[in-house]
Design a protein around this motif. Sequence first.
Motif, PDB file in Angstrom:
ATOM      1  N   LEU A   1     -23.829 -21.192 -16.047  1.00 33.96           N
ATOM      2  CA  LEU A   1     -22.911 -22.331 -16.079  1.00 33.96           C
ATOM      3  C   LEU A   1     -21.471 -21.881 -15.901  1.00 33.96           C
ATOM      4  O   LEU A   1     -20.719 -22.470 -15.112  1.00 33.96           O
ATOM      5  CB  LEU A   1     -23.059 -23.084 -17.405  1.00 33.96           C
ATOM      6  N   THR A   2     -21.061 -20.840 -16.627  1.00 36.16           N
ATOM      7  CA  THR A   2     -19.677 -20.390 -16.526  1.00 36.16           C
ATOM      8  C   THR A   2     -19.376 -19.790 -15.149  1.00 36.16           C
ATOM      9  O   THR A   2     -18.246 -19.888 -14.659  1.00 36.16           O
ATOM     10  CB  THR A   2     -19.338 -19.363 -17.622  1.00 36.16           C
ATOM     11  N   THR A   3     -20.388 -19.184 -14.525  1.00 37.38           N
ATOM     12  CA  THR A   3     -20.194 -18.685 -13.161  1.00 37.38           C
ATOM     13  C   THR A   3     -19.946 -19.855 -12.213  1.00 37.38           C
ATOM     14  O   THR A   3     -19.058 -19.806 -11.355  1.00 37.38           O
ATOM     15  CB  THR A   3     -21.422 -17.884 -12.686  1.00 37.38           C
ATOM     16  N   ALA A   4     -20.730 -20.925 -12.379  1.00 44.60           N
ATOM     17  CA  ALA A   4     -20.529 -22.129 -11.561  1.00 44.60           C
ATOM     18  C   ALA A   4     -19.186 -22.777 -11.870  1.00 44.60           C
ATOM     19  O   ALA A   4     -18.473 -23.218 -10.967  1.00 44.60           O
ATOM     20  CB  ALA A   4     -21.670 -23.115 -11.797  1.00 44.60           C
ATOM     21  N   LEU A   5     -18.836 -22.840 -13.163  1.00 40.17           N
ATOM     22  CA  LEU A   5     -17.547 -23.415 -13.545  1.00 40.17           C
ATOM     23  C   LEU A   5     -16.393 -22.571 -13.020  1.00 40.17           C
ATOM     24  O   LEU A   5     -15.345 -23.100 -12.653  1.00 40.17           O
ATOM     25  CB  LEU A   5     -17.447 -23.544 -15.067  1.00 40.17           C
ATOM     26  N   ALA A   6     -16.588 -21.264 -13.015  1.00 45.40           N
ATOM     27  CA  ALA A   6     -15.555 -20.384 -12.478  1.00 45.40           C
ATOM     28  C   ALA A   6     -15.254 -20.731 -11.027  1.00 45.40           C
ATOM     29  O   ALA A   6     -14.102 -20.704 -10.587  1.00 45.40           O
ATOM     30  CB  ALA A   6     -16.002 -18.928 -12.590  1.00 45.40           C
TER      31      ALA A   6
ATOM     32  N   VAL B   1     -13.676 -18.176 -18.441  1.00 45.80           N
ATOM     33  CA  VAL B   1     -13.701 -19.629 -18.254  1.00 45.80           C
ATOM     34  C   VAL B   1     -13.327 -20.400 -19.518  1.00 45.80           C
ATOM     35  O   VAL B   1     -12.469 -21.296 -19.462  1.00 45.80           O
ATOM     36  CB  VAL B   1     -15.074 -20.087 -17.709  1.00 45.80           C
ATOM     37  N   PRO B   2     -13.923 -20.136 -20.689  1.00 45.19           N
ATOM     38  CA  PRO B   2     -13.519 -20.886 -21.886  1.00 45.19           C
ATOM     39  C   PRO B   2     -12.039 -20.726 -22.216  1.00 45.19           C
ATOM     40  O   PRO B   2     -11.365 -21.691 -22.600  1.00 45.19           O
ATOM     41  CB  PRO B   2     -14.398 -20.279 -22.991  1.00 45.19           C
ATOM     42  N   PHE B   3     -11.511 -19.515 -22.046  1.00 44.07           N
ATOM     43  CA  PHE B   3     -10.090 -19.274 -22.333  1.00 44.07           C
ATOM     44  C   PHE B   3      -9.204 -20.080 -21.407  1.00 44.07           C
ATOM     45  O   PHE B   3      -8.276 -20.773 -21.846  1.00 44.07           O
ATOM     46  CB  PHE B   3      -9.767 -17.783 -22.188  1.00 44.07           C
ATOM     47  N   MET B   4      -9.464 -19.999 -20.094  1.00 45.62           N
ATOM     48  CA  MET B   4      -8.568 -20.643 -19.138  1.00 45.62           C
ATOM     49  C   MET B   4      -8.630 -22.167 -19.249  1.00 45.62           C
ATOM     50  O   MET B   4      -7.604 -22.851 -19.119  1.00 45.62           O
ATOM     51  CB  MET B   4      -8.904 -20.206 -17.709  1.00 45.62           C
ATOM     52  N   ALA B   5      -9.812 -22.709 -19.508  1.00 41.19           N
ATOM     53  CA  ALA B   5      -9.947 -24.162 -19.638  1.00 41.19           C
ATOM     54  C   ALA B   5      -9.206 -24.666 -20.872  1.00 41.19           C
ATOM     55  O   ALA B   5      -8.470 -25.665 -20.817  1.00 41.19           O
ATOM     56  CB  ALA B   5     -11.418 -24.548 -19.697  1.00 41.19           C
ATOM     57  N   PHE B   6      -9.376 -23.987 -21.990  1.00 41.76           N
ATOM     58  CA  PHE B   6      -8.696 -24.388 -23.228  1.00 41.76           C
ATOM     59  C   PHE B   6      -7.179 -24.301 -23.066  1.00 41.76           C
ATOM     60  O   PHE B   6      -6.440 -25.199 -23.479  1.00 41.76           O
ATOM     61  CB  PHE B   6      -9.148 -23.502 -24.386  1.00 41.76           C
ATOM     62  N   PHE B   7      -6.701 -23.233 -22.454  1.00 34.17           N
ATOM     63  CA  PHE B   7      -5.277 -22.999 -22.271  1.00 34.17           C
ATOM     64  C   PHE B   7      -4.658 -24.108 -21.429  1.00 34.17           C
ATOM     65  O   PHE B   7      -3.599 -24.649 -21.759  1.00 34.17           O
ATOM     66  CB  PHE B   7      -5.080 -21.634 -21.591  1.00 34.17           C
ATOM     67  N   TYR B   8      -5.322 -24.478 -20.330  1.00 33.96           N
ATOM     68  CA  TYR B   8      -4.788 -25.497 -19.435  1.00 33.96           C
ATOM     69  C   TYR B   8      -4.860 -26.888 -20.053  1.00 33.96           C
ATOM     70  O   TYR B   8      -3.900 -27.664 -19.981  1.00 33.96           O
ATOM     71  CB  TYR B   8      -5.540 -25.480 -18.104  1.00 33.96           C
ATOM     72  N   VAL B   9      -5.991 -27.223 -20.667  1.00 34.59           N
ATOM     73  CA  VAL B   9      -6.148 -28.542 -21.288  1.00 34.59           C
ATOM     74  C   VAL B   9      -5.130 -28.731 -22.408  1.00 34.59           C
ATOM     75  O   VAL B   9      -4.575 -29.821 -22.579  1.00 34.59           O
ATOM     76  CB  VAL B   9      -7.586 -28.725 -21.822  1.00 34.59           C
ATOM     77  N   LEU B  10      -4.854 -27.683 -23.164  1.00 33.18           N
ATOM     78  CA  LEU B  10      -3.846 -27.771 -24.221  1.00 33.18           C
ATOM     79  C   LEU B  10      -2.488 -28.133 -23.629  1.00 33.18           C
ATOM     80  O   LEU B  10      -1.757 -28.981 -24.183  1.00 33.18           O
ATOM     81  CB  LEU B  10      -3.760 -26.441 -24.967  1.00 33.18           C
ATOM     82  N   GLY B  11      -2.134 -27.515 -22.506  1.00 35.73           N
ATOM     83  CA  GLY B  11      -0.877 -27.851 -21.846  1.00 35.73           C
ATOM     84  C   GLY B  11      -0.838 -29.303 -21.400  1.00 35.73           C
ATOM     85  O   GLY B  11       0.184 -29.987 -21.552  1.00 35.73           O
ATOM     86  N   CYS B  12      -1.958 -29.788 -20.842  1.00 38.81           N
ATOM     87  CA  CYS B  12      -2.036 -31.190 -20.415  1.00 38.81           C
ATOM     88  C   CYS B  12      -1.863 -32.138 -21.594  1.00 38.81           C
ATOM     89  O   CYS B  12      -1.165 -33.168 -21.495  1.00 38.81           O
ATOM     90  CB  CYS B  12      -3.372 -31.458 -19.725  1.00 38.81           C
ATOM     91  N   LEU B  13      -2.495 -31.825 -22.710  1.00 35.05           N
ATOM     92  CA  LEU B  13      -2.382 -32.677 -23.896  1.00 35.05           C
ATOM     93  C   LEU B  13      -0.943 -32.742 -24.401  1.00 35.05           C
ATOM     94  O   LEU B  13      -0.470 -33.804 -24.826  1.00 35.05           O
ATOM     95  CB  LEU B  13      -3.308 -32.152 -25.007  1.00 35.05           C
ATOM     96  N   ILE B  14      -0.232 -31.623 -24.347  1.00 31.40           N
ATOM     97  CA  ILE B  14       1.167 -31.615 -24.784  1.00 31.40           C
ATOM     98  C   ILE B  14       2.005 -32.534 -23.899  1.00 31.40           C
ATOM     99  O   ILE B  14       2.833 -33.319 -24.393  1.00 31.40           O
ATOM    100  CB  ILE B  14       1.736 -30.177 -24.746  1.00 31.40           C
ATOM    101  N   ILE B  15       1.776 -32.478 -22.590  1.00 35.27           N
ATOM    102  CA  ILE B  15       2.529 -33.338 -21.671  1.00 35.27           C
ATOM    103  C   ILE B  15       2.197 -34.803 -21.903  1.00 35.27           C
ATOM    104  O   ILE B  15       3.082 -35.673 -21.881  1.00 35.27           O
ATOM    105  CB  ILE B  15       2.239 -32.947 -20.209  1.00 35.27           C
ATOM    106  N   LEU B  16       0.920 -35.126 -22.134  1.00 35.74           N
ATOM    107  CA  LEU B  16       0.535 -36.511 -22.380  1.00 35.74           C
ATOM    108  C   LEU B  16       1.148 -37.041 -23.674  1.00 35.74           C
ATOM    109  O   LEU B  16       1.466 -38.229 -23.778  1.00 35.74           O
ATOM    110  CB  LEU B  16      -0.992 -36.636 -22.413  1.00 35.74           C
ATOM    111  N   VAL B  17       1.318 -36.176 -24.661  1.00 38.41           N
ATOM    112  CA  VAL B  17       2.011 -36.582 -25.888  1.00 38.41           C
ATOM    113  C   VAL B  17       3.482 -36.868 -25.577  1.00 38.41           C
ATOM    114  O   VAL B  17       4.052 -37.868 -26.049  1.00 38.41           O
ATOM    115  CB  VAL B  17       1.889 -35.491 -26.974  1.00 38.41           C
ATOM    116  N   ILE B  18       4.097 -36.021 -24.756  1.00 36.40           N
ATOM    117  CA  ILE B  18       5.498 -36.234 -24.360  1.00 36.40           C
ATOM    118  C   ILE B  18       5.647 -37.542 -23.586  1.00 36.40           C
ATOM    119  O   ILE B  18       6.627 -38.276 -23.754  1.00 36.40           O
ATOM    120  CB  ILE B  18       5.993 -35.052 -23.508  1.00 36.40           C
ATOM    121  N   ASN B  19       4.646 -37.860 -22.754  1.00 31.70           N
ATOM    122  CA  ASN B  19       4.701 -39.059 -21.894  1.00 31.70           C
ATOM    123  C   ASN B  19       3.895 -40.227 -22.453  1.00 31.70           C
ATOM    124  O   ASN B  19       3.482 -41.101 -21.701  1.00 31.70           O
ATOM    125  CB  ASN B  19       4.165 -38.711 -20.497  1.00 31.70           C
ATOM    126  N   TYR B  20       3.666 -40.253 -23.759  1.00 28.92           N
ATOM    127  CA  TYR B  20       2.725 -41.236 -24.326  1.00 28.92           C
ATOM    128  C   TYR B  20       3.103 -42.679 -24.006  1.00 28.92           C
ATOM    129  O   TYR B  20       2.230 -43.543 -23.892  1.00 28.92           O
ATOM    130  CB  TYR B  20       2.606 -41.031 -25.841  1.00 28.92           C
TER     131      TYR B  20
END
Length: 463
Positions: free
Chosen positions: A67-72, A211-230
């Motif tokens: 799965l992670t190879t496919a997600l990669a 894959v788990p590291f990069m996905a978590f890191f990016y999603v966290l950034g997106c969540l911060i922006i969505l909070v800023i733009n709520y």
Amino acid sequence: MYEAINSFVTSVNELVWGWAMIFLLLGTHIFMTIRTRGIQRRVFQGIRLSVTKDPEAEGEVSQFGALTTALAATIGTGNIIGVGTAIALGGPGAVLWCWLTGVFGIATKYSESLISVKYRVKTRDGRMLGGAMYALERGLHMRWLGLLFAVFGGLASFGIGCATQVNAIASVCKENLGIPGWIVGVVAAVLVSLVIFGGIKSIANVCEKLVPFMAFFYVLGCLIILVINYDYLIPALQTIVVLAFKPGAAAGGLIGGGIMQALHFGVARGLFSNESGMGSAPIAAAAAQTRNPVRQALVSSTGTFWDTVVVCAMTGLVLVTSIMKNPNINVQNISDGGVLTSLAFDQIPVVGPLILVVGIITFAFSTVLGWAYYGERCVEYFAGKKVLIPYRILYIAVAVIAPIVSLNLIWLIADTLNAMMAIPNLIAVLFLSPVIVAETKKYLNDIDEKDDTPIPYEDEISG
């Protein structure tokens, strides 16, 4: 010469990505959703299975490793730059079509992965080989069509899997870190060579950690922006839905190009991102340790959920809310999705650009690794194992020169090859849909119970 090549590729791209392809792709997604009785409702069961070990089953890597190879391979620049490009060229409505492509595409990803595992073969040296080419050959007795898929897949790996990704890394490093492109190409080539020469086990081992590291890191950034733009979240959702079906304008200079533009770029970027229907991810699924094809199909289908339903949707919301909050952004003068994404992440003080840079680099590098495996399996199918070393050398060479190649032309070529891969793969899914339904009924009800029935491998090919 370049202008002539670009014009030709553009014409071919417009031909293969016309209404016929859109109907074939979305039609298959909807058809398989109906045939599998809404397999999307099993996505959380698939997530649970993805972290459940099945060591007694035959295969080269764990289900999570496959799965992670496919997600990669799927979570790449399409999630960041691709979504931005879809918005810039097709309007905010493209986000909805990209998302819907993912939701319904879960059923297609499930289906193509199921037949990939069911018709996989075991080589004399113990490797598991599968994918649309084997399903076409063994399930439909259409080896000629399997060969076409393999040729398209092998060629696509150099574009969608390598050149576009390394080019994106080079662009980000040059703009944000001042590193020359040729240095990025050389470093990327060295790192890729250290991994891909170890085969699927080496690639899966790296992807399980990355894959788990990069996905978590990016999603966290997106969540911060969505909070800023709520304050703009609900208006952004409304704008995305409205402009998906008609031309018009909204706050922040957002203009919808109408249903055709939104459909074209939304579906194209959706496929580029989650690859549902393309037939690429099932190649990795075939290497998984699994007791029956339904188990791995459920696991593989979660890849589309994570890639599009979660990551692409969040990217789309981040971009649309950011544009609406900052009306000084002239979207009509921006055709590069990377620029839009950079402007959005600049809203996070100090670390915003860093999050984006790390996200693009890790997303793109992991895609290079995953597609190297896809390309190998396709090339081996039509040319034999003897070409694997030359293929790897050529793949690494493409990584070196990718930073100096035009990104726009590469995106067009990648889009075109995506469609050419998808056609034979979707034929396999549609014609083998009775097999998919039968296998689903056979295993789904007792998928959580112990099933010690091995998958037969009647055919062996020389290692």
